[in-house]
Write an enzyme that holds these catalytic residues in place. Structure first.
Site, PDB file in Angstrom:
ATOM      1  CE1 TYR A  32      48.478  47.019  43.982  1.00 19.71           C
ATOM      2  CE2 TYR A  32      48.368  44.724  44.626  1.00 19.71           C
ATOM      3  CZ  TYR A  32      48.853  45.989  44.825  1.00 19.71           C
ATOM      4  OH  TYR A  32      49.701  46.245  45.871  1.00 19.71           O
ATOM      5  NE  ARG A  51      41.986  46.810  49.285  1.00 17.77           N
ATOM      6  CZ  ARG A  51      42.843  46.074  49.985  1.00 17.77           C
ATOM      7  NH1 ARG A  51      43.272  46.504  51.157  1.00 17.77           N
ATOM      8  NH2 ARG A  51      43.264  44.915  49.541  1.00 17.77           N
ATOM      9  NE  ARG A 100      55.007  57.580  27.781  1.00 20.49           N
ATOM     10  CZ  ARG A 100      55.135  58.820  28.265  1.00 20.49           C
ATOM     11  NH1 ARG A 100      55.030  59.862  27.459  1.00 20.49           N
ATOM     12  NH2 ARG A 100      55.376  59.022  29.549  1.00 20.49           N
ATOM     13  CG  HIS A 102      50.808  62.308  30.232  1.00 20.27           C
ATOM     14  ND1 HIS A 102      51.717  62.105  29.242  1.00 20.27           N
ATOM     15  CD2 HIS A 102      51.519  62.304  31.391  1.00 20.27           C
ATOM     16  CE1 HIS A 102      52.935  61.993  29.757  1.00 20.27           C
ATOM     17  NE2 HIS A 102      52.843  62.101  31.064  1.00 20.27           N
ATOM     18  CE  LYS A 150      45.910  45.383  47.043  1.00 16.62           C
ATOM     19  NZ  LYS A 150      47.106  45.438  47.867  1.00 16.62           N
ATOM     20  CD  GLU A 182      50.274  51.669  53.927  1.00 18.12           C
ATOM     21  OE1 GLU A 182      49.518  50.697  54.052  1.00 18.12           O
ATOM     22  OE2 GLU A 182      50.231  52.433  52.941  1.00 18.12           O
ATOM     23  CG  LEU A 206      45.590  49.465  50.728  1.00 20.17           C
ATOM     24  CD1 LEU A 206      45.397  50.220  49.419  1.00 20.17           C
ATOM     25  CD2 LEU A 206      46.129  48.075  50.454  1.00 20.17           C
TER      26      LEU A 206
HETATM   27  N1  PLP Z   1      49.377  48.431  52.837  1.00 19.03           N
HETATM   28  C1  PLP Z   1      49.932  48.264  51.627  1.00 19.03           C
HETATM   29  C2  PLP Z   1      50.798  49.347  51.073  1.00 19.03           C
HETATM   30  C3  PLP Z   1      49.707  47.086  50.892  1.00 19.03           C
HETATM   31  O1  PLP Z   1      50.268  46.922  49.676  1.00 19.03           O
HETATM   32  C4  PLP Z   1      48.912  46.054  51.469  1.00 19.03           C
HETATM   33  C5  PLP Z   1      48.643  44.816  50.762  1.00 19.03           C
HETATM   34  O2  PLP Z   1      49.068  44.588  49.663  1.00 19.03           O
HETATM   35  C6  PLP Z   1      48.371  46.275  52.740  1.00 19.03           C
HETATM   36  C7  PLP Z   1      48.614  47.475  53.394  1.00 19.03           C
HETATM   37  C8  PLP Z   1      47.523  45.208  53.401  1.00 19.03           C
HETATM   38  O3  PLP Z   1      46.258  45.122  52.799  1.00 19.03           O
HETATM   39  P1  PLP Z   1      45.408  43.788  52.879  1.00 19.03           P
HETATM   40  O4  PLP Z   1      45.300  43.422  54.310  1.00 19.03           O
HETATM   41  O5  PLP Z   1      44.098  44.162  52.297  1.00 19.03           O
HETATM   42  O6  PLP Z   1      46.129  42.738  52.089  1.00 19.03           O
END
Ligand code: PLP
Length: 299
Positions: A32, A51, A100, A102, A150, A182, A206
């Site tokens: 997403y 991304r 279902r 995998h 993501k 993070e 991320l």
């Molecule tokens: N890290 C994680 C785990 C996230 O879910 C997000 C945003 O949803 C971010 C960092 C920040 O990313 P962005 O600045 O692109 O929204």
């Protein structure tokens, strides 16, 4: 009622339905994006779509949509919902399979879903709540090894966020082998002696679009930045701690595991960055963005 997008159709969100055999529902097999929109402009859209493509490559689900195709969906959602400041949520799963199983389907037909929700207007001056900051805890990162994708599979993130809420805090900074990477839905920054520090990109975090933007904005204003690992113990030595994301922008952390950070309110470097961020958004609203940086930030 909000209008959403599902597989080529715009419809009231309550009517948007996905079959139970969708791999997103059964396996969390999808990715997403969340794109902020200011004054009808898609903020840092190219970076968000780059991304998204990276995430799709990461899960081996190639798609043919162009930047313009994604932009069309977003612009129609903005228009149909009469929103000017919003965040668009885009989700792609590996679609519906006959059972279902995998194994990846040989010829997947991805499910594409998008919805939109309102974001606040530009706030030229931070509110008392902004200045108060948020409180966080630290916890071991129990997520998988590909946090650079993501993925919609967010159970660990939800559990780690809930852990913070149950401790009376707002969020959790995630630690692997003594190093902070993070938070559950945002990137991590600290400030030490005027230098803005954030962990380097890796499979443990991320690649935040806001993270990149903050680094870019700091450089534009001559503030020093550094990308390096942040040991957990260094968090308590930081003058400031921030969390960044597209919808929350830059959020100051003023308590960590019940210890006060700085003087317990948003620090001076945060205040500077807040002003720069809001000024740029205000310029975007007024259509005054310098053409040279326009491509960098909006579509
Ligand atoms: N890290 C994680 C785990 C996230 O879910 C997000 C945003 O949803 C971010 C960092 C920040 O990313 P962005 O600045 O692109 O929204």
């Amino acid at each position: 009622m909000s209008i959403a997008y599902l597989n080529g159709q715009f419809l009231p969100i309550e009517e948007a339905k996905v079959p139970v055999l969708d791999r997103g529902f059964l396996f969390g097999d999808g990715v997403y994006e969340v794109v902020p929109v200011y004054a009808d402009r898609l903020f840092r859209f190219k970076q968000h779509i780059a991304r998204l493509e990276n995430s799709l490559r990461g899960i081996r689900l190639p798609m043919e949509q162009s930047l313009q195709d994604w932009a069309d969906i977003c612009h129609q959602l903005i228009e149909k919902n009469s929103l000017q400041n919003a965040s668009v949520y885009l989700q792609i799963t590996r679609g519906v399979y006959t059972e279902r199983n995998h194994d990846f389907p040989a010829t997947p037909i991805p499910t594409i879903f998008a919805m939109i929700s309102a974001l606040p207007e530009v706030q030229p001056v931070p509110s008392d709540k902004d200045l108060q900051g948020i409180s966080v805890i630290t916890a071991e990162d129990i997520r998988w090894q590909r946090c650079d994708i993501k993925a919609i599979t967010l159970l660990a993130n939800c559990m780690l966020k809930q852990q913070a809420l149950e401790c009376g805090a707002n969020d959790t900074i995630l630690i692997r082998s003594g190093v902070a990477f993070e938070a559950t839905s945002s990137n991590l920054f600290i400030v030490r002696d005027g230098v803005i520090i954030t962990p380097p990109l890796s499979e443990h975090l991320l690649p935040g679009v806001t993270r990149d933007f903050v680094l870019w904005l700091a450089e534009q204003h001559g503030i020093l930045t550094e990308q390096r690992l942040i040991p957990e113990h260094e968090l308590l030595q930081a003058d400031e701690i921030w969390l960044t994301s597209s919808t929350k922008e830059i959020r100051p952390v003023t308590r960590l595991n019940d210890v006060t950070i700085g003087d317990g309110t948003a620090g001076p470097v945060w205040r500077q960055m807040y002003n720069h961020y809001q000024q740029l958004k205000a310029q975007l609203y007024r259509g005054e963005i310098d053409r040279n940086i326009e491509g960098e930030i909006a579509l």
